[in-house]
Design an enzyme around this catalytic site. Sequence first.
Site, PDB file in Angstrom:
ATOM      1  N   ASP A  67      76.030 -27.458 -77.730  1.00 20.37           N
ATOM      2  CA  ASP A  67      76.305 -28.264 -78.922  1.00 20.37           C
ATOM      3  C   ASP A  67      77.771 -28.200 -79.337  1.00 20.37           C
ATOM      4  O   ASP A  67      78.547 -27.382 -78.821  1.00 20.37           O
ATOM      5  CB  ASP A  67      75.394 -27.821 -80.088  1.00 20.37           C
ATOM      6  CG  ASP A  67      75.278 -26.304 -80.218  1.00 20.37           C
ATOM      7  OD1 ASP A  67      76.126 -25.570 -79.662  1.00 20.37           O
ATOM      8  OD2 ASP A  67      74.343 -25.838 -80.876  1.00 20.37           O
ATOM      9  N   ASP A 136      66.774 -20.815 -88.851  1.00 24.15           N
ATOM     10  CA  ASP A 136      65.631 -21.708 -89.110  1.00 24.15           C
ATOM     11  C   ASP A 136      64.838 -22.002 -87.840  1.00 24.15           C
ATOM     12  O   ASP A 136      63.989 -22.891 -87.821  1.00 24.15           O
ATOM     13  CB  ASP A 136      66.097 -23.017 -89.774  1.00 24.15           C
ATOM     14  CG  ASP A 136      67.004 -23.856 -88.872  1.00 24.15           C
ATOM     15  OD1 ASP A 136      67.312 -23.411 -87.738  1.00 24.15           O
ATOM     16  OD2 ASP A 136      67.403 -24.959 -89.281  1.00 24.15           O
ATOM     17  N   HIS A 138      66.105 -22.923 -84.875  1.00 20.24           N
ATOM     18  CA  HIS A 138      66.631 -23.945 -83.970  1.00 20.24           C
ATOM     19  C   HIS A 138      67.155 -23.351 -82.665  1.00 20.24           C
ATOM     20  O   HIS A 138      67.574 -22.207 -82.612  1.00 20.24           O
ATOM     21  CB  HIS A 138      67.712 -24.822 -84.641  1.00 20.24           C
ATOM     22  CG  HIS A 138      68.991 -24.150 -84.995  1.00 20.24           C
ATOM     23  ND1 HIS A 138      69.736 -24.503 -86.097  1.00 20.24           N
ATOM     24  CD2 HIS A 138      69.699 -23.168 -84.384  1.00 20.24           C
ATOM     25  CE1 HIS A 138      70.830 -23.778 -86.139  1.00 20.24           C
ATOM     26  NE2 HIS A 138      70.840 -22.957 -85.123  1.00 20.24           N
ATOM     27  N   GLU A 143      67.280 -29.010 -85.177  1.00 23.54           N
ATOM     28  CA  GLU A 143      66.769 -28.582 -86.469  1.00 23.54           C
ATOM     29  C   GLU A 143      65.293 -28.959 -86.611  1.00 23.54           C
ATOM     30  O   GLU A 143      64.770 -29.728 -85.798  1.00 23.54           O
ATOM     31  CB  GLU A 143      67.608 -29.257 -87.567  1.00 23.54           C
ATOM     32  CG  GLU A 143      69.093 -28.909 -87.511  1.00 23.54           C
ATOM     33  CD  GLU A 143      69.406 -27.476 -87.937  1.00 23.54           C
ATOM     34  OE1 GLU A 143      68.662 -26.547 -87.559  1.00 23.54           O
ATOM     35  OE2 GLU A 143      70.424 -27.278 -88.627  1.00 23.54           O
TER      36      GLU A 143
HETATM   37  C1  GLP Z   1      74.420 -21.787 -84.008  1.00 25.31           C
HETATM   38  C2  GLP Z   1      74.208 -22.402 -82.636  1.00 25.31           C
HETATM   39  C3  GLP Z   1      72.954 -21.875 -81.953  1.00 25.31           C
HETATM   40  C4  GLP Z   1      72.887 -20.361 -82.049  1.00 25.31           C
HETATM   41  C5  GLP Z   1      72.908 -19.957 -83.512  1.00 25.31           C
HETATM   42  C6  GLP Z   1      72.743 -18.450 -83.708  1.00 25.31           C
HETATM   43  O1  GLP Z   1      73.673 -22.402 -84.985  1.00 25.31           O
HETATM   44  N1  GLP Z   1      74.134 -23.815 -82.682  1.00 25.31           N
HETATM   45  O2  GLP Z   1      72.951 -22.271 -80.589  1.00 25.31           O
HETATM   46  O3  GLP Z   1      71.721 -19.882 -81.422  1.00 25.31           O
HETATM   47  O4  GLP Z   1      74.155 -20.396 -84.033  1.00 25.31           O
HETATM   48  O5  GLP Z   1      73.908 -17.846 -84.141  1.00 25.31           O
HETATM   49  P1  GLP Z   1      74.141 -16.296 -84.318  1.00 25.31           P
HETATM   50  O6  GLP Z   1      74.138 -15.703 -82.950  1.00 25.31           O
HETATM   51  O7  GLP Z   1      75.486 -16.231 -84.958  1.00 25.31           O
HETATM   52  O8  GLP Z   1      73.032 -15.795 -85.160  1.00 25.31           O
END
Ligand code: GLP
Length: 261
Positions: A67, A136, A138, A143
């Site tokens: 993403d 959440d 995802h 989402e």
């Molecule tokens: C973002 C990314 C996700 C990732 C998530 C978790 O939202 N789009 O791909 O899994 O962060 O982040 P963290 O590792 O900082 O909890």
Amino acid sequence: MEVIIQPTEEAAVKLTARIMADQLRARPDMVFGLATGATMEAVYAELARMCREEALDFSNAKSFNLDEYIGLPAEDKNSYRYYMDHHLFNNINIKKSNTHLPNGMTDDIPGEGPRYEAAIKAAGGIDLQLLGIGQDGHIGFNEPLSSLSSRTRDKSLTPVTYRQNSIYFNPPESMPRRAFTMGVGTILDAKRIVMLVTGKRKADIVAKAIEGPITSMISATAIQMHPHVVVILDEAAAANLKEQEYYRWTFANEPCWDRYR
Ligand code: GLP
């Protein structure tokens, strides 16, 4: 699906990096699907160390990230392109031209998803997709209510994601409200999925993702439909899993994990 519980975050990170490295050694022209987020920083540091000290060779590898925020240029410290360059690509011998993220600055928003899908296809598809999980539930930025067969597209982020990620922005309100993300269907097309989840704050959502019913309200539950998934957790993230005994038993007894124990 296999679930592997490691004693510490460090052990979970090392196992994830080792699996990726072993796949790359077996197939030097691997196509990786990559993820961002705080969880992955240590994985990328470990892969960079292996490249430096153990001659792990990325020179023929390709990558596609899950993403990218819409409206952030590559030089913006909060863009995922910047994150990937800084945490991984600048520190390994991958060719920059072989690394791909959706173009957050495109002026053709509807066209970006199909363009990205075509590039993945032209590369032969993703061999190993690395995944984290958002607060959440995802994966990527899929989402709640994302179709379980969705493809790469633009997506509005939820207030939960906004709260989770805006702490990195200065000021927090400058965080984009929208992003491009591979779809759930795109992710499920990967030949293999490795999900890494660490820390207490993810214990509840990852238990729902692994053991709960499949629902578009939690896009991570879709990995239950994939034939080749391993979820690696530390003890803190595994705390709410009901079948811990079974998962530990499997990891202790499956011959395919012999070399990783
Ligand atoms: C973002 C990314 C996700 C990732 C998530 C978790 O939202 N789009 O791909 O899994 O962060 O982040 P963290 O590792 O900082 O909890």
